[in-house]
Design a protein around this motif. Sequence first.
Motif, short mmCIF file in Angstrom:
data_model
loop_
_atom_site.label_atom_id
_atom_site.label_comp_id
_atom_site.label_asym_id
_atom_site.label_seq_id
_atom_site.Cartn_x
_atom_site.Cartn_y
_atom_site.Cartn_z
N THR A 70 0.80 -1.22 0.00
CA THR A 70 0.00 0.00 0.00
C THR A 70 0.84 1.28 0.00
O THR A 70 0.29 2.36 -0.20
CB THR A 70 -0.96 0.02 1.20
N ASN A 117 -4.64 -4.08 -4.39
CA ASN A 117 -3.87 -3.01 -3.77
C ASN A 117 -4.70 -1.73 -3.67
O ASN A 117 -4.61 -1.01 -2.68
CB ASN A 117 -2.59 -2.75 -4.56
N THR A 132 -5.24 0.05 -0.21
CA THR A 132 -4.70 1.40 -0.03
C THR A 132 -5.75 2.31 0.58
O THR A 132 -5.46 3.10 1.48
CB THR A 132 -4.17 1.95 -1.37
N SER A 192 -0.66 -7.02 -1.08
CA SER A 192 -1.72 -7.61 -1.88
C SER A 192 -1.21 -8.88 -2.56
O SER A 192 -0.30 -8.83 -3.37
CB SER A 192 -2.21 -6.63 -2.95
#
Length: 194
Positions: free
Chosen positions: A39, A112, A116, A130
């Motif tokens: 992230t 992701n 995030t 991820s």
Amino acid sequence: MNQRNLLDVDWSKIPAPTDDGGAAHLKGMAVPPVSLLATNDTQVTLSALRGRTVVFAYPRTGEPGKIGLVDDWDMIPGARGCTPQTCAFRDLFADLRAAGAAQVFGLSTQSNDYQTEMASRLHLPFPVLSDEKLELTHALKLPTMEVAGLTLIRRLALIVDDARIKEVFYPVFPPDRNAGDVLEWLKRNPRGAA
């Protein structure tokens, strides 16, 4: 089912997962050289990290006010609790580092982009990895469950010393106590101790 307050959970009403032996093979394994997107927009290869690393894995975090993946999510043993687990690692992050964790990572098969947003919303001081393509999951043969056509990692935590799995926490229940259990283990097992 609409996602209520993701942190307000009565664990006595949630079925606990049982130890199905799905993680019994992990202790002592070398972490394979798989690179995952984090992230913080970096690629992380756990096998290349030196020192002690804590990795906690979970099926998938929810989003407040959004529809859940399936109506009976809470009744799937080990499904509910990803946000409480993640927030507990956030809250104990400084203590985990002080107890010898050089790195801390979350891990799930969510994208992701999804992670995030979650990392920003929850103000996480560590990256989340991820494994959307299930590369690490398959390489380590992590325990998984199938829900709504998705392969999700069953909740667990790993202590990794110089790319070798030193300790495994599985099954994990209740999820919000996992970070505290990991912290206690780190305090009892300082690096370099026999």
